[in-house]
Design a protein around this motif. Structure first.
Motif, PDB file in Angstrom:
ATOM      1  N   ILE A   1       0.826  -1.204   0.000  1.00  0.00           N
ATOM      2  CA  ILE A   1       0.000   0.000   0.000  1.00  0.00           C
ATOM      3  C   ILE A   1       0.860   1.253   0.000  1.00  0.00           C
ATOM      4  O   ILE A   1       0.370   2.357  -0.023  1.00  0.00           O
TER       5      ILE A   1
ATOM      6  N   VAL B   1      -6.261   1.790  -2.140  1.00  0.00           N
ATOM      7  CA  VAL B   1      -6.129   0.380  -1.776  1.00  0.00           C
ATOM      8  C   VAL B   1      -7.394  -0.356  -2.192  1.00  0.00           C
ATOM      9  O   VAL B   1      -8.483  -0.045  -1.701  1.00  0.00           O
TER      10      VAL B   1
ATOM     11  N   TRP C   1      -0.977   2.370   7.507  1.00  0.00           N
ATOM     12  CA  TRP C   1      -0.767   3.495   6.579  1.00  0.00           C
ATOM     13  C   TRP C   1      -0.526   4.786   7.369  1.00  0.00           C
ATOM     14  O   TRP C   1       0.364   5.573   7.054  1.00  0.00           O
TER      15      TRP C   1
END
Lengths: 341, 341
Positions: free
Chosen positions: A10, A305, A335
């Motif tokens: 990610i 994502v 994240w």
């Protein structure tokens, strides 16, 4: 190993995983709360002669509408970035609380990850009062019938498709991670929307701005119908928002409409599974992909994502309630942690 | 010394004060929560062709109404009796949360006194969905205009008198303990009531019964409009309720109507100040006095506390938000502790 792979995919990881600050993994330990409570943001006075009946008082006077209810919990100890959770259509802040099958909601999971957490009821829904006066005016013959609001409740049948639980009610997608055995608790969460239009300019935008002034570095997590609001708030001058996390937004900003130069929030857009089978969500995902690409081209830290692409399958539109909701929260928090948020 | 006097005056003390289990007095310490979250009780399916508009889905289908939202917190460690807080007219469960001037609400104070605390939004208010279908049916010409509900919002002017903040808006009673500088946060809490009648048989009664089955020894704290519901629930068979605490109930049971022999909850009725100046509340206090006397005569543990008679002055109808709200909560908790609840 698997976790590292997901985090790496990610993108934007600034530190090796071992450097991400430790987060509690057990939900069994008592939760230590430094402060908690609720407050309201905004509101405007409405003077009316159609306030219903509380005998023997007159039905005229002043009420307040457009205010937004916010409940919060601040974890004890060192805290990370504050997070605001904004629910989507036909729901209230309860959508972020205990899942239908009784697991901890994202409201609590993010507190356990040391974020101060704010949960709102959008204007005119839940504990945020709607304006009832037009209904009484129509009843009393002082306004025409077509002045009545269209009060929208999502039926089980419509919600089934919108929430992408399956192709049509009550057939579930294969591998669906929504806790369908506890569906009655999802239906119970749903509320009518009296607001003139779900997508019109909303007091939610001003409330996001106001809260971001108060809670510096605010991370705004939207869902579905609320998806555009954090972007609108940022465009309208809410410069203190550190990140926008859009969970399956009903709309992303049009390409070229975001960002302006004065605000540069980090952006994470998350979509679940079964998108290709959804006439509703496939075009929205495609529009968000274009938006994220354009934001990246403009120099923003923007990430899309698609959960199946990072090996996470079975997620509905209601991923904060899916049986792997803690895993999805962790992906989001990874994240954030990678960005020191 | 003063505290002992108060406890003694409100009667029924079974132990010397020193034997009452210690309760935390500092609100600054972190709050340790074993479990928290929310759930819904009850609900019934409504099939309708008037569910508003979510394009492209049909406006027909099934929704759920009459369910009741309940938020809860269970303190860590040894707990005392569970408490259910039921708000009054024109409000939601938010009324028990942070006071308008930012102090801890009774929801948190009772958790700090080691009670598991449950806070509901009454049916059709707040996070408990109302049935919107009749409004849409009228708008679409499928029902007559007079079928519209009377949607009641208390104006500031009416609420001022009902909440006994003063003789008339905005003149405050001398010595009033309501935090009037923070009034805007009170107005923001108020919501319209779409239910056909505030005093009709309510799903609240069934929800009290259901929760009392699940949480043995439940203490039910009502306020104002919800005052009669715990008594109705008890009469309808909710035998597990250990105590009913009625904060300025809009009505007490008629003499002879309560108790029946199968349930014997302890009863505490609390009234604040300025009652003699209130045409609304004076007759209600007098009716409650007769009820408490009759309940005592029937052998029940029933106590009426008029706060000024125990030396506590200045309380409005919204005593859970008054500047001495913690003191009033402590008086209630002393009464509970003296009964080992």
């Amino acid at each position: 190993m698997k976790k590292i792979a997901v985090v790496a995919m990610i993108g934007g990881l600034l530190q090796p995983v071992s450097a991400i600050e430790a987060r509690p993994t057990s939900l069994e330990k008592p939760l230590k709360i430094a402060r908690q409570g609720s407050f309201f943001i905004g509101g405007r006075d409405v003077s009316s002669a159609a306030l219903g009946e509380i005998k023997p008082y007159p039905s005229s006077g002043q009420i307040v509408v457009d205010q937004i209810y916010v409940r919060f919990q601040i974890p004890d100890g060192k805290t990370r970035s504050p997070i605001l959770l904004i629910h989507g259509c036909c729901l209230t802040g309860a959508a972020w609380e205990t899942t239908p099958d009784g697991r901890s909601g994202w409201d609590e999971l993010f507190v356990r990850m040391r974020h101060p957490v704010y949960v709102m009821d959008q204007a005119w829904r839940g504990r945020s009062a709607f304006d009832p006066t037009i209904i009484n005016e129509v009843r009393e013959g002082r306004a025409p019938v077509n002045a009545l609001p269209v009060v929208t409740s999502a039926s089980k049948e419509a919600a089934w498709e919108i929430f992408r639980l399956g192709p049509r009610y009550p057939i579930a997608h294969p591998g669906l991670k929504y806790p369908v055995a506890a569906l009655s608790a999802l239906w119970a969460q749903m509320v009518p929307n009296v607001a003139p239009s779900l997508d019109a300019r909303s007091p939610t935008v001003e409330a996001i701005s106001a809260l971001s002034q108060r809670e510096k570095g605010l991370v705004v997590v939207s869902h579905s119908q609320s998806g555009i609001y954090p972007f609108l708030a940022t465009k309208a001058g809410a410069k203190e928002i550190s990140a926008i996390i859009a969970i399956e937004p009903a709309s992303c900003p049009a390409v070229g409409q975001f960002p302006d130069r004065s605000a540069q929030p980090r952006i994470l857009v998350v979509f679940g599974d079964y998108i290709a089978q959804s006439e509703r969500w496939l075009p929205r995902l495609e529009a968000c992909r274009k938006f994220v690409d354009s934001a990246k081209a403009a120099g923003l830290d923007a990430v899309l994502v698609e959960l199946p692409k990072v090996g996470v399958f079975g997620n509905s539109h209601m991923m904060m309630q899916d049986t792997n909701s803690a895993q999805v929260a962790t992906i989001i928090d990874d994240w954030l942690a990678a960005r020191h948020l």
